[in-house]
Design an enzyme around this catalytic site. Structure first.
Site, PDB file in Angstrom:
ATOM      1  N   GLU A  56       4.616  -5.526  -0.366  1.00  0.00           N
ATOM      2  CA  GLU A  56       5.694  -4.906   0.427  1.00  0.00           C
ATOM      3  C   GLU A  56       5.409  -4.974   1.922  1.00  0.00           C
ATOM      4  O   GLU A  56       6.315  -5.064   2.725  1.00  0.00           O
ATOM      5  CB  GLU A  56       5.875  -3.443  -0.006  1.00  0.00           C
ATOM      6  CG  GLU A  56       7.169  -2.839   0.483  1.00  0.00           C
ATOM      7  CD  GLU A  56       7.582  -1.597  -0.299  1.00  0.00           C
ATOM      8  OE1 GLU A  56       8.063  -0.665   0.340  1.00  0.00           O
ATOM      9  OE2 GLU A  56       7.414  -1.555  -1.533  1.00  0.00           O
TER      10      GLU A  56
ATOM     11  N   ASP B 159       5.468  -1.835  -3.678  1.00  0.00           N
ATOM     12  CA  ASP B 159       5.121  -0.463  -4.081  1.00  0.00           C
ATOM     13  C   ASP B 159       5.630  -0.174  -5.486  1.00  0.00           C
ATOM     14  O   ASP B 159       6.735  -0.577  -5.856  1.00  0.00           O
ATOM     15  CB  ASP B 159       5.744   0.553  -3.098  1.00  0.00           C
ATOM     16  CG  ASP B 159       4.850   0.766  -1.884  1.00  0.00           C
ATOM     17  OD1 ASP B 159       3.810   0.088  -1.800  1.00  0.00           O
ATOM     18  OD2 ASP B 159       5.191   1.597  -1.020  1.00  0.00           O
TER      19      ASP B 159
ATOM     20  N   TYR C 191      -1.711   6.698  -4.791  1.00  0.00           N
ATOM     21  CA  TYR C 191      -0.319   6.449  -4.368  1.00  0.00           C
ATOM     22  C   TYR C 191       0.418   7.752  -4.039  1.00  0.00           C
ATOM     23  O   TYR C 191       0.487   8.644  -4.879  1.00  0.00           O
ATOM     24  CB  TYR C 191       0.415   5.700  -5.488  1.00  0.00           C
ATOM     25  CG  TYR C 191       1.797   5.236  -5.101  1.00  0.00           C
ATOM     26  CD1 TYR C 191       1.962   4.244  -4.145  1.00  0.00           C
ATOM     27  CD2 TYR C 191       2.933   5.799  -5.676  1.00  0.00           C
ATOM     28  CE1 TYR C 191       3.231   3.809  -3.777  1.00  0.00           C
ATOM     29  CE2 TYR C 191       4.198   5.374  -5.323  1.00  0.00           C
ATOM     30  CZ  TYR C 191       4.340   4.370  -4.373  1.00  0.00           C
ATOM     31  OH  TYR C 191       5.590   3.955  -4.008  1.00  0.00           O
TER      32      TYR C 191
END
Length: 689
Positions: free
Chosen positions: A8, A104, A303
């Site tokens: 990303e 992501d 994350y």
């Protein structure tokens, strides 16, 4: 043959490339060891604006609404054309046999990749990398267990529905209300209900009438203060006070001691972290997300965009080691208890487990972190140590006494075992604004006790609290809870990943403003925000409908609802909205733009809008832009004060203008107009530049 990996962001791509040995740097990608590693830059491919479907949509008109595309069109974003071209070329390279989606691991990441893949016309097999940590071993593990892209089709469908629903509501509702009220009004599927919450809260505060109440407080000879019930009338409390003073003693009715326990807190999801960071550190939700994202890319936390507060069963074995390492990094003395089972519940983990510090934290140079990142990391690390800790145990004592026929109660608290709070206090001592705990009560041995002092206390009922970011995030998370039947899974408004951006957008558009001290800022609706909600129909500002849509998007994500069913519902709602909405009576005065002067070209009113000061007369093109290039070159801003002077006098004197060579000078800016009314500026110097 080679595999193409699409990340990303460039920084994440670099991390993948390092682990995979793709060290050869090229223009827009890295190559080596059988891999090509490239990246997107945000949304490379976006939904086309209405005028791409039909040129007539350039002009905003109610007659052209609703705009409901049958075949959706996409465009490559102008600012990222180059990177899209690189990805397209790489996808079509003959030696590339498969593509790995490594954006992501969430709804938006899935959408970003799929749109690029489709727009590039790629047909090669796709595999999905799904990570919760950027640590090297997690990256290796992830690449060793890639999944077919088809397993994430439902996630993509949910992302697509969300994007298209937001486009349809935004485009149609913004045009509808802008045309009705003759000024640009931004309306959004999530943004508008959130704004409505703040307007409703401020109305409740404004309508609140504080009521006074009175109590009698007795200082007891054996220690502690006993209070009477509340009295609405001062005279009643004063009568009791005089009786108590005359009596001089209280009769002890009963002494109750209850032992209580406060369980350790759950691990953080993103929203809980943002709430605490706002309450304790004064960070906005967006700042917290930015700090967390940076910590994730530095491999110090897992994350961040997660909505889960638990871990999966397969993490149980490695957790004690992580807790020990984290404790050492925060200088917490061992031994401390580690109750792993308290944080394990795989059934409550969706895409990603709760936020954790990583093993890398133990060996990182934490002193080199920026202050904001260090504080967010401290919150996450402290929460892990607390979540696996012992309960906090305390005893509450209630003493009930009688004086002058009235009941008085005194309460006390005594800590029995600090438990998890000892760790929290050690790690976060400087940022916890803990109030003084209640003191323990003496054990009153006698049936009677003397009164050292008796006094009258006056208080008043409190209004609802203004929204801080902490409270607004909580309201977004629990929106529509009251109206949902028992047992229904609620998603609130927005997702953990998007709530911060929604608040920022409302501030940026001038609908909300932050007011208050550096640490405790409240979010207040502006006059423009209040006016917008006043003219909005119920379905657009209702949290219920938006929360219902969020639940349906989640059902699509799980394959439990057809995307077409959801989109039909959105189409119907927008068609009804356009058909049934009329201008509200009396709203014109409410929606009036602020007049700041007279147009030097045609004599009509000049009004303030989001991007500048505009002439209200339709053919006239006079405008003073807030982001003004002429003033920028002078190192100045065209603000309300400058606009006011220019309209009144046709000139404004500016001090300390900057020349291209960096020298400063004073000058006067003169305002004139072109034939069509456009503004023109010139300089009158006071001395050599």
């Amino acid at each position: 043959m080679a595999k193409l990996i699409v990340a990303e962001k460039p920084s994440v791509a670099m991390s993948y490339a390092k682990v995979l040995g793709a060290t050869n740097r090229k223009d827009g990608y890295l190559e080596g060891n059988g891999y090509l590693v490239s990246w997107c830059v945000g949304h490379l491919v976006e939904l086309a604006p209405p005028n791409i479907y039909d040129a007539k949509y350039v002009k905003w008109s109610i007659a052209d609404l609703p705009i409901l595309p049958e075949r959706w069109q996409y465009l490559v974003s102008a600012s990222t054309k180059k990177q899209f071209g690189i990805l397209q070329k790489l996808m079509h390279r003959p030696d590339v046999d498969s593509v790995i989606c490594a954006t992501d691991a969430g709804r938006e990441g899935e959408l970003i990749f799929r749109l690029v893949y489709q727009q590039a016309g790629c047909k090669k097999p796709v595999f999905r990398l799904w990570l919760s940590s950027m640590e090297e071993n997690a990256i290796r593990e992830g690449f060793a267990h890639l999944k077919p892209s088809t397993e994430y089709d439902a996630l993509y469908n949910a992302a697509l529905c969300r994007e298209r629903a937001d486009w349809m509501v935004g485009i149609n509702a913004s045009r509808l209300f802008s045309c009705l009220y003759g000024q640009p009004l931004a309306v959004g599927r999530v943004m508008t209900p959130v704004l409505a919450m703040t307007v409703v809260r401020e109305a409740a505060i404004a309508a609140f009438t504080p009521e006074k109440f009175y109590t009698v407080a007795l200082t007891l000879a054996d220690g502690g203060t006993a209070s009477s019930k509340r009295f609405a009338q001062k005279a009643d409390a004063e009568l009791l006070l005089s009786k108590c003073r005359k009596e001089g003693r209280v009769t002890v009715q009963k002494m109750e001691r209850k032992e209580k326990s406060e369980s350790p807190p759950q691990l953080y999801d993103l929203t809980a972290l943002q709430r605490d960071a706002n309450r304790l550190l004064g960070f906005t939700a967006q700042q917290t997300l930015d700090y967390a994202q940076s910590l994730y890319e530095k491999r110090l936390i897992t994350y961040p965009r997660t909505d889960s507060r638990f871990l999966t069963e397969d993490m149980a074995a490695s957790l004690p080691g992580l807790v020990t390492d984290t404790g050492r990094a925060l200088a917490v003395e061992e031994p401390f208890p580690i109750h792993v089972q308290q944080v394990i519940n795989g059934s409550k983990v969706t895409d990603h487990h709760a936020l954790l510090p990583t093993k890398s934290m133990a060996n990182a140079d934490l002193a080199a972190l920026p202050a904001g990142e260090w504080n967010v990391l401290r919150l996450i690390a402290a929460r892990l140590l607390c979540a696996v800790g012992e309960p906090h145990r305390y005893a509450e004592t209630t003493l009930t006494t009688i004086c002058a026929g009235e009941e008085f109660t005194a309460k006390g608290k005594e800590v029995l075992e600090e438990g998890w709070k000892a760790v929290e206090r050690k790690v976060l001592a400087d940022i916890l604004n803990r109030k003084q705990e209640l003191t323990a009560l003496p054990n009153v041995a006698e049936n009677e006790c003397g009164i050292l002092n008796a006094e009258l206390k006056e208080g008043q009922t409190s209004p609802p609290k203004h929204f801080t970011e902490d409270l607004l995030l909580h309201a977004m998370e629990t929106a529509s809870a009251d109206s949902m039947p028992e047992g229904v899974e609620r998603q609130g408004i927005g997702t953990p990943a998007t709530r911060a951006a929604t608040i920022e957008k409302l501030v940026q558009k001038g609908f909300l403003e932050r007011k208050g001290t550096k640490k405790t800022k409240v979010l207040l609706p502006t006059d423009k925000g209040k006016a917008l909600i006043t003219v909005m129909p119920e379905e657009i500002q209702s949290p219920e409908m938006t929360a219902d849509w969020e639940t349906k998007l989640l059902q699509i994500e799980r394959g439990e609802m057809e995307p077409s069913e959801f989109m039909t519902e959105i189409n119907t709602m927008i068609t009804e909205l356009v058909k049934n909405t009329e201008m509200k009576k009396g709203a014109n005065a409410l929606m009036k733009n602020k007049i700041i002067g007279v147009c030097p070209n045609c004599g009509a009113n000049v009004v303030e809008r989001e991007k500048g000061w505009f002439c209200e007369s339709n053919p006239c093109r006079f405008v003073l832009w807030k982001d003004n290039a002429f003033f920028k070159r002078l190192g100045k801003r065209l603000d309300a004060h400058v606009a006011d002077k220019l309209l009144r006098d046709g000139r404004v004197r500016l001090k300390d203008c900057k020349s291209a060579k960096g020298k400063t000078y004073n000058a006067t800016v003169l305002l004139s107009c072109e034939a069509d009314g456009r503004s023109k500026f010139s300089l009158e110097f006071e001395g050599g530049c």
